[in-house]
Structure formats: structure tokens, C-alpha cells
Design a protein around this motif. Structure first.
Motif, PDB file in Angstrom:
ATOM      1  N   ALA A  20     -16.747   3.569  -7.816  1.00  0.00           N
ATOM      2  CA  ALA A  20     -17.964   3.932  -7.094  1.00  0.00           C
ATOM      3  C   ALA A  20     -19.200   3.362  -7.770  1.00  0.00           C
ATOM      4  CB  ALA A  20     -18.086   5.459  -6.992  1.00  0.00           C
ATOM      5  N   ALA A  21     -19.022   2.676  -8.884  1.00  0.00           N
ATOM      6  CA  ALA A  21     -20.132   2.101  -9.646  1.00  0.00           C
ATOM      7  C   ALA A  21     -20.784   0.954  -8.882  1.00  0.00           C
ATOM      8  CB  ALA A  21     -19.629   1.598 -11.004  1.00  0.00           C
ATOM      9  N   PRO A  22     -22.051   0.693  -9.159  1.00  0.00           N
ATOM     10  CA  PRO A  22     -22.713  -0.465  -8.562  1.00  0.00           C
ATOM     11  C   PRO A  22     -22.335  -1.752  -9.278  1.00  0.00           C
ATOM     12  CG  PRO A  22     -24.222   0.643 -10.039  1.00  0.00           C
ATOM     13  CD  PRO A  22     -22.962   1.469 -10.025  1.00  0.00           C
ATOM     14  N   SER A  23     -22.435  -2.859  -8.580  1.00  0.00           N
ATOM     15  CA  SER A  23     -22.230  -4.176  -9.182  1.00  0.00           C
ATOM     16  C   SER A  23     -23.101  -5.165  -8.422  1.00  0.00           C
ATOM     17  CB  SER A  23     -20.762  -4.605  -9.115  1.00  0.00           C
ATOM     18  OG  SER A  23     -20.279  -4.596  -7.774  1.00  0.00           O
ATOM     19  N   MET A  24     -23.392  -6.283  -9.043  1.00  0.00           N
ATOM     20  CA  MET A  24     -24.285  -7.262  -8.447  1.00  0.00           C
ATOM     21  C   MET A  24     -23.746  -7.713  -7.092  1.00  0.00           C
ATOM     22  SD  MET A  24     -25.749 -10.696 -10.240  1.00  0.00           S
ATOM     23  CE  MET A  24     -27.021 -11.688  -9.444  1.00  0.00           C
ATOM     24  N   HIS A  25     -24.577  -7.539  -6.046  1.00  0.00           N
ATOM     25  CA  HIS A  25     -24.195  -7.875  -4.669  1.00  0.00           C
ATOM     26  C   HIS A  25     -22.910  -7.145  -4.238  1.00  0.00           C
ATOM     27  CE1 HIS A  25     -27.372 -10.587  -5.212  1.00  0.00           C
ATOM     28  NE2 HIS A  25     -26.843 -11.722  -4.830  1.00  0.00           N
ATOM     29  N   ASN A  26     -22.598  -6.036  -4.903  1.00  0.00           N
ATOM     30  CA  ASN A  26     -21.403  -5.241  -4.593  1.00  0.00           C
ATOM     31  C   ASN A  26     -20.132  -6.098  -4.604  1.00  0.00           C
ATOM     32  OD1 ASN A  26     -20.054  -2.819  -3.962  1.00  0.00           O
ATOM     33  ND2 ASN A  26     -20.139  -3.218  -1.773  1.00  0.00           N
ATOM     34  N   ALA A  27     -20.053  -7.002  -5.582  1.00  0.00           N
ATOM     35  CA  ALA A  27     -18.888  -7.883  -5.686  1.00  0.00           C
ATOM     36  C   ALA A  27     -17.668  -7.164  -6.260  1.00  0.00           C
ATOM     37  CB  ALA A  27     -19.226  -9.094  -6.551  1.00  0.00           C
ATOM     38  N   GLN A  28     -17.881  -6.038  -6.967  1.00  0.00           N
ATOM     39  CA  GLN A  28     -16.790  -5.242  -7.525  1.00  0.00           C
ATOM     40  C   GLN A  28     -15.859  -6.098  -8.397  1.00  0.00           C
ATOM     41  OE1 GLN A  28     -15.093  -2.671  -4.319  1.00  0.00           O
ATOM     42  NE2 GLN A  28     -16.816  -3.450  -3.105  1.00  0.00           N
ATOM     43  N   PRO A  29     -16.389  -6.673  -9.483  1.00  0.00           N
ATOM     44  CA  PRO A  29     -15.626  -7.671 -10.257  1.00  0.00           C
ATOM     45  C   PRO A  29     -14.742  -7.057 -11.326  1.00  0.00           C
ATOM     46  CG  PRO A  29     -17.819  -7.489 -11.168  1.00  0.00           C
ATOM     47  CD  PRO A  29     -17.760  -6.503 -10.005  1.00  0.00           C
ATOM     48  N   TRP A  30     -13.891  -6.111 -10.950  1.00  0.00           N
ATOM     49  CA  TRP A  30     -13.089  -5.390 -11.937  1.00  0.00           C
ATOM     50  C   TRP A  30     -11.647  -5.220 -11.487  1.00  0.00           C
ATOM     51  CZ3 TRP A  30     -17.837  -2.450 -10.650  1.00  0.00           C
ATOM     52  CH2 TRP A  30     -17.756  -1.846  -9.376  1.00  0.00           C
ATOM     53  N   HIS A  31     -10.808  -4.978 -12.472  1.00  0.00           N
ATOM     54  CA  HIS A  31      -9.406  -4.641 -12.216  1.00  0.00           C
ATOM     55  C   HIS A  31      -8.956  -3.686 -13.312  1.00  0.00           C
ATOM     56  CE1 HIS A  31      -5.640  -5.378 -10.062  1.00  0.00           C
ATOM     57  NE2 HIS A  31      -5.055  -5.164 -11.223  1.00  0.00           N
ATOM     58  N   PHE A  32      -8.093  -2.741 -12.953  1.00  0.00           N
ATOM     59  CA  PHE A  32      -7.619  -1.739 -13.899  1.00  0.00           C
ATOM     60  C   PHE A  32      -6.097  -1.816 -14.027  1.00  0.00           C
ATOM     61  CE2 PHE A  32     -11.638  -0.207 -12.351  1.00  0.00           C
ATOM     62  CZ  PHE A  32     -12.222   0.410 -13.437  1.00  0.00           C
ATOM     63  N   ARG A  33      -5.633  -1.662 -15.255  1.00  0.00           N
ATOM     64  CA  ARG A  33      -4.199  -1.493 -15.514  1.00  0.00           C
ATOM     65  C   ARG A  33      -4.013  -0.180 -16.267  1.00  0.00           C
ATOM     66  NH1 ARG A  33      -3.147  -7.580 -17.397  1.00  0.00           N
ATOM     67  NH2 ARG A  33      -3.874  -6.740 -19.392  1.00  0.00           N
ATOM     68  N   TYR A  34      -2.952   0.543 -15.912  1.00  0.00           N
ATOM     69  CA  TYR A  34      -2.640   1.776 -16.637  1.00  0.00           C
ATOM     70  C   TYR A  34      -1.217   1.692 -17.168  1.00  0.00           C
ATOM     71  CZ  TYR A  34      -1.933   6.633 -17.892  1.00  0.00           C
ATOM     72  OH  TYR A  34      -1.664   7.785 -18.602  1.00  0.00           O
ATOM     73  N   PHE A  35      -1.063   2.014 -18.442  1.00  0.00           N
ATOM     74  CA  PHE A  35       0.235   1.985 -19.105  1.00  0.00           C
ATOM     75  C   PHE A  35       0.675   3.421 -19.386  1.00  0.00           C
ATOM     76  CE2 PHE A  35      -1.704  -2.088 -19.877  1.00  0.00           C
ATOM     77  CZ  PHE A  35      -0.662  -2.981 -19.741  1.00  0.00           C
ATOM     78  N   ARG A  36       1.769   3.823 -18.733  1.00  0.00           N
ATOM     79  CA  ARG A  36       2.236   5.197 -18.871  1.00  0.00           C
ATOM     80  C   ARG A  36       2.615   5.524 -20.314  1.00  0.00           C
ATOM     81  NH1 ARG A  36       3.245   7.067 -13.653  1.00  0.00           N
ATOM     82  NH2 ARG A  36       3.850   5.483 -12.115  1.00  0.00           N
TER      83      ARG A  36
END
Length: 330
Positions: A20-36
């Protein structure tokens, strides 16, 4: 550690809050990995969503990812866990921006936990604000929020504010005549109604706000030279209230800290009844960024500029589905 491992539904909810965070021009330049196995999130930069013309050094990309990281920390604490956070945990991988390990029960982090309700209330508002001054006590609280993340928040006034506004105007004039700047804007904005309701990233036309007819508020016109049918014009603030976020150094780690400070300020501002938006134009020109600093102190690196005030809340802008930005691994 927490007595139970988070379920897939809990992990999805945490990342839903993060993005839900803002980013420049709403490009959403992120990826998440979760390790159990280690109960660890990794936050990675998605450089395919960088803006080569407006953000060639990816500083703005790091700011947006820092904001998502702050949201993740707040959400983890809200769930009663502690987010053990490391910035740039792998120096050999520039895309690896942070790790967040869920180490046990949250404790002593009530200031962050209290920000949780604002995560989905905060939206950028590109509408006119009132001329009402922000109380000094609120400004001090916002400054403390930025310091909590290792950054400084300052409010330009008098001749410094005039200088900042002039630098923004210079950047806007350059953007009009620089053909490459239109490329980033065209890629990350949608003018037609169908795209505005179906795309899951970028800035849709309903979030552009009105065209500026008067006032000194530093508003970017996301339409550029294009026409938007039925769009209104409006007078904006004569005395805009701006805030600069700065850091001591100017490295990727500092950009991430500034992004976290930005988001912490934005969430607290939302809880205090303020509306907010950004003015990134002078940061897109190397020679205009440095003069933004306060000449009286001459210290620090300016990382971003916020516009704050009392006015309409902005509309919700789209977000990519969590399934596109989260990988869950053993």
C-alpha cells in the motif's frame, strides 16, 4: 520466536499491507520472498520497473521500496511479532534491499504499531489544500517520526521556501521541453477510462487531480501535454506547506532509510488529519537537487519533498495482486 509460524493467509495479508506504500508514478518496483525455514522476508528491487529518464540512479525506486519496508515492519508489529530488519544484507546483490526476520513477540514498538490504521487510509492527494497552518506540535511530531528512521524532516520557510518553489518551477519547465521525460510519464499514466479501471499499476486519470489554475503549490500535471476530457481546473494554495526529508549520506542504504522515514511521516500525518502529496520534479535533475538544501546549514542530502495540508483525501490508486509480488519458499 513466535509460538506459531505465520500461515499463507497471514503472509499474504502482511504483503498486502506493505504494498500500500507510495512509489514514483505508482510503478510499485518491489518483490517479496518469504522463507518458511527462517521466517524471513526478503525485499527485492524490481529494476524492470525503474524509470531510466526520471530516475536514472534508481534513488526514487529505493525510496518507494523503503516505504514498503516501513509498512511491512508496521504490519508485522501490529500482528504481535518483532521484525528484525537488515538493510542491504547481501552486498554482492544490488537487488537485495532488505531482510525482515520474524523473531518473536513485539515489544517496545508501540509508536510504530499505532500507525497501522493509516496504512490503507493514506493516499496521495493532488487537490487544493486549505491555507490553514499546520500546528507546531504536529510539525514537531512529524520531525520526530523522521528522526526515528535516521532522517531529518525540515519545513522550508521565507526565502528558502521561495528558492525551493523556484527550483520546482525550473524542473517543470525543463520537463516540458525534454522529450525523454514524456516517455516515463506516458508509460506510467492512463488516460482512457478502461485502462484506468483495469490496470493494476501507474497513475490513472481519476487520480491526476484538477489542473492548476492558480496558486503556488508544486503540482505535477500527470496529463502532460495530453487532454483529459471533463477535467476541471482549480486554484491551489498560495502558501504551500512543504517538508524536505534529508539524510547525512547519499548511498542506497540512506535512500532506503529516507523511504522509511517518508512513510513513517506520511502515516503519522494521515492520523493527524493531514493530506499529502509529493513534488519529485527537482530531484529528477542532478543540478537542481543540491540547491534544495537549506543554505543556512548546508548539511545533508535532500532525498524527497512532501506537500502537506488540510484538504480532500486522494483516491485509492491500483495495486498489483499480492500473488504477483510474493513468493513463498520452504
Amino acid at each position: 520466536m513466535s509460538p506459531h509460524a505465520p500461515s499463507d493467509e497471514e503472509l499474504t495479508s502482511l504483503v498486502h499491507d506493505a504494498v500500500a506504500a507510495p512509489s514514483m508514478h505508482n510503478a510499485q518496483p518491489w518483490h517479496f520472498r518469504y522463507f518458511r525455514g527462517t521466517r524471513t522476508f526478503e525485499l527485492l528491487a524490481d529494476f524492470d520497473r525503474a524509470m531510466p529518464h526520471s530516475d536514472p540512479d534508481t534513488r526514487g525506486l529505493h525510496l518507494g521500496c523503503g516505504a514498503a519496508l516501513l509498512n511491512l515492519r508496521v504490519a508485522v508489529i501490529h500482528e504481535g511479532r518483532h521484525p528484525e530488519t537488515r538493510l542491504l544484507p547481501d552486498p554482492t546483490d544490488p537487488a537485495m534491499l532488505a531482510s525482515v526476520r520474524l523473531t518473536g513477540s513485539a515489544g517496545g514498538e508501540s509508536d510504530l504499531a499505532a500507525l497501522y490504521p493509516a496504512i490503507h487510509q493514506r493516499h496521495s492527494s493532488r487537490y487544493p489544500f486549505e491555507e490553514t497552518q499546520i500546528p507546531e506540535a504536529v510539525r514537531e511530531a512529524l520531525g520526530a517520526a523522521a528522526r526515528g528512521e535516521g532522517a531529518t524532516l525540515s519545513f522550508p520557510t521565507s526565502w528558502h521556501l521561495r528558492d525551493v518553489l523556484e527550483l520546482i518551477q525550473e524542473a517543470e519547465a525543463r520537463n516540458v521541453t525534454a522529450p525523454d521525460r514524456d516517455q516515463d510519464l506516458a508509460q506510467w499514466t492512463q488516460l482512457d477510462a478502461h485502462s484506468a479501471t483495469t490496470d493494476d499499476d501507474g497513475v490513472p486519470q481519476y487520480a491526476f487531480g484538477p489542473r492548476k489554475r492558480g496558486g503556488r503549490a508544486p503540482m505535477r500535471d500527470f496529463a502532460g501535454a495530453r487532454q483529459v476530457a471533463g477535467r476541471d481546473a482549480a486554484d491551489f494554495e498560495r502558501n504551500p506547506q512543504l517538508a524536505l526529508v534529508s539524510t547525512v549520506h547519499d548511498r542506497p542504504e540512506d535512500w532506503l532509510r529516507a523511504g522509511q522515514a517518508m512513510q513513517r511521516v506520511l502515516l503519522l500525518a494521515t492520523l493527524k488529519g493531514l493530506s499529502t502529496s509529493f513534488a519529485t520534479q527537482p530531484f529528477e535533475w542532478t543540478d537542481l537537487r543540491w540547491p534544495l538544501r537549506d543554505p543556512a546549514t548546508g548539511t545533508g542530502y535532500q532525498q524527497l519533498l512532501l506537500r502537506l495540508g488540510y484538504g480532500p483525501k486522494g483516491p485509492r490508486t491500483p495495486r498489483r495482486p499480492v500473488t504477483e509480488v510474493l513468493d513463498i519458499r520452504p
